[in-house]
Design an enzyme around this catalytic site. Sequence first.
Site, mmCIF file in Angstrom:
data_model
loop_
_atom_site.group_PDB
_atom_site.id
_atom_site.type_symbol
_atom_site.label_atom_id
_atom_site.label_comp_id
_atom_site.label_asym_id
_atom_site.label_seq_id
_atom_site.Cartn_x
_atom_site.Cartn_y
_atom_site.Cartn_z
ATOM 1 N N LYS A 52 0.838 -1.211 0.000
ATOM 2 C CA LYS A 52 0.000 0.000 0.000
ATOM 3 C C LYS A 52 0.871 1.259 0.000
ATOM 4 C CE LYS A 52 -3.807 -2.438 2.205
ATOM 5 N NZ LYS A 52 -4.396 -2.901 3.457
ATOM 6 N N GLN A 96 -4.770 -2.154 9.597
ATOM 7 C CA GLN A 96 -4.611 -3.467 8.976
ATOM 8 C C GLN A 96 -5.194 -4.569 9.858
ATOM 9 O OE1 GLN A 96 -3.271 -3.875 5.791
ATOM 10 N NE2 GLN A 96 -4.065 -5.940 6.045
ATOM 11 N N ASP A 119 -11.335 2.288 3.889
ATOM 12 C CA ASP A 119 -11.617 0.852 3.725
ATOM 13 C C ASP A 119 -13.103 0.614 3.473
ATOM 14 O OD1 ASP A 119 -9.424 -0.897 3.755
ATOM 15 O OD2 ASP A 119 -9.133 -0.660 5.913
#
Length: 293
Positions: A52, A96, A119
């Site tokens: 990322k 994460q 997200d």
Amino acid sequence: MELIDGKKISNEVKQEIAAEVEQIKKAGGKTPHLAAMIVGHDGASETYVAAKVKACHAVGFASSEFRFEDDITEEQLLAEIRKVNENDDIDGLIVQLPLPKHISETKVIETIRPEKDVDGFHPMNVGKMVASLPTYLPATPAGIVELLKRYNIETSGKNCVVIGRSNIVGTPMSVLMSRKAAYGDCTVTLCHSRTKNIAEITRQADIVIVALGMKEFLTGDMVKEGAVIIDVGIHRVKSDKTKSGWKLLGDVKFDEVAPKASFITPVPGGVGPMTIVSLLQNTLLASKKEIYK
């Protein structure tokens, strides 16, 4: 049968994002900034976060990493999230997953401000998705829709079977495919571990999206000729045929299913690259204040 090349499409989208970011910077606008939090030293999580960060640099975004040991308390982590919430320079925040067992994923997701939740997991953004309002779509389902779009795969009126009901992929995927929208308008069946006679259901499907987390679950006898197959699974298994001693498999038994498919995503190089691209698209939206003014 045509292979859906997620790597190629993700590179195309990254180039488009990079061009837009360059224009924003030339006009004196704000550089999009994505922050990632990682707790502990899980190998897969480390790999994802590194990918990322690399993708951010490739498109001209700023990026920050916040790393914590796995003995951080839940309250300490929530306090760190609140600090990022208050930092006006950071547009998007991802934490994460998975997290250590003593930390509630639900509390973490709900603590991230909806406008920074790139997200697309916050209940407010999930609700907006279900109501077909502009929002940040969950990255993997959004990436799959982008692949269908770029390959001009007809979805309207088609029977779509989604296997797997996770909040991250299966459930939002079923919502997106049934929405009244371009690259939606499907009649969707959501199958899961309690579904009986899955093979009978999948054999009726024009589009099968497999996100079950079971290695090579979908076999050749479970699909009809000409079906579109999207494989979200990724499993690292030992192999004596590769230099590394490992190979990657999906949730689809590729060698059996591919000859019957009209389109199919490979593993690796199918859905995976699109997930990161969707995060970049959401971060760009956050930076431009297009969802939350």
